[in-house]
Design an enzyme around this catalytic site. Structure first.
Site, short mmCIF file in Angstrom:
data_model
loop_
_atom_site.label_atom_id
_atom_site.label_comp_id
_atom_site.label_asym_id
_atom_site.label_seq_id
_atom_site.Cartn_x
_atom_site.Cartn_y
_atom_site.Cartn_z
N CYS A 103 0.00 5.65 -9.15
CA CYS A 103 0.78 4.49 -9.52
C CYS A 103 -0.43 3.66 -10.56
O CYS A 103 -0.04 2.58 -10.91
CB CYS A 103 0.68 3.72 -8.25
SG CYS A 103 -0.96 3.59 -7.35
N ASP A 136 -3.41 2.47 -9.86
CA ASP A 136 -4.07 1.03 -8.94
C ASP A 136 -5.59 1.69 -8.91
O ASP A 136 -5.70 2.79 -8.67
CB ASP A 136 -3.53 1.06 -7.71
CG ASP A 136 -2.06 0.36 -7.76
OD1 ASP A 136 -1.79 0.09 -8.92
OD2 ASP A 136 -1.38 0.35 -6.93
N CYS A 148 -1.46 -2.72 -5.53
CA CYS A 148 -0.27 -3.26 -4.39
C CYS A 148 -0.88 -4.07 -3.42
O CYS A 148 -1.96 -3.74 -3.03
CB CYS A 148 0.71 -2.07 -4.23
SG CYS A 148 -0.11 -0.97 -2.89
N CYS A 162 -1.71 4.45 -0.37
CA CYS A 162 -2.65 3.41 -0.85
C CYS A 162 -3.86 3.13 -0.03
O CYS A 162 -4.90 2.81 -0.38
CB CYS A 162 -2.04 2.02 -0.74
SG CYS A 162 0.00 2.34 -1.31
#
Ligand code: FES
Length: 155
Positions: free
Chosen positions: A38, A40, A64, A108
């Protein structure tokens, strides 16, 4: 833990009111990790005293909501712990403390675990000590210009 499909109240709370967001000046250890899928990025700062106890933990996350919430909870969990105990703050421990995460968001929480490990690795390397069970960070993308660009845009 039963499977959850939406964000728990705790996740929302830590997302809306993140604890320990920011930087530590002259940290004992700092680690930056990124999620290739992603894009991130998370950076973790640790202040560790002479008895190897985590005195302070702060983070910066460009990512996120789940990444922000897990970094926030991870800093809360490592504070006051010995470096050995901090190593046991896994993504599972962080998720449990947040009352779970939807399955698509589990990756995450891995960022938080990896960021703690990267910061501990930096501390151990700087002080020439070994922490049992600590492995070199999988993805330490320290000092990337991209990170600074993104965090300054975020501010
Ligand atoms: Fe990238 Fe959550 S979607 S860390």
């Amino acid at each position: 833990m039963s499977q959850v499909t939406e964000y728990s109240e705790k996740v929302m709370d830590h997302f809306m009111n993140p604890r320990n967001m920011g930087e530590i000046e002259d940290p004992s250890g700092v680690g930056t990790v990124g999620n290739a899928k992603c894009g991130d990025i998370m950076r973790m700062y640790l202040d560790i005293d002479e008895n190897q106890i985590v005195r302070e933990a702060k983070f910066k996350t460009f990512g996120c909501g789940a990444a922000v919430a897990t970094s926030s909870m991870a800093t809360e969990l490592v504070k006051g712990k010995s470096v050995r105990e901090a190593l046991e703050v896994t993504n599972k421990a962080v998720m449990e403390a947040l009352d779970g995460l939807p399955p698509v968001k589990i990756h995450c929480s891995l960022l938080a675990e990896q960021a703690i490990h990267a910061a501990l690795w930096d501390y151990a390397t700087k002080n020439n000590i070994s922490i049992e069970g600590l492995k070199p960070p999988v993805n330490d993308i320290d000092e990337t210009e991209e990170f600074y660009k993104m965090t300054s845009e975020q501010a």
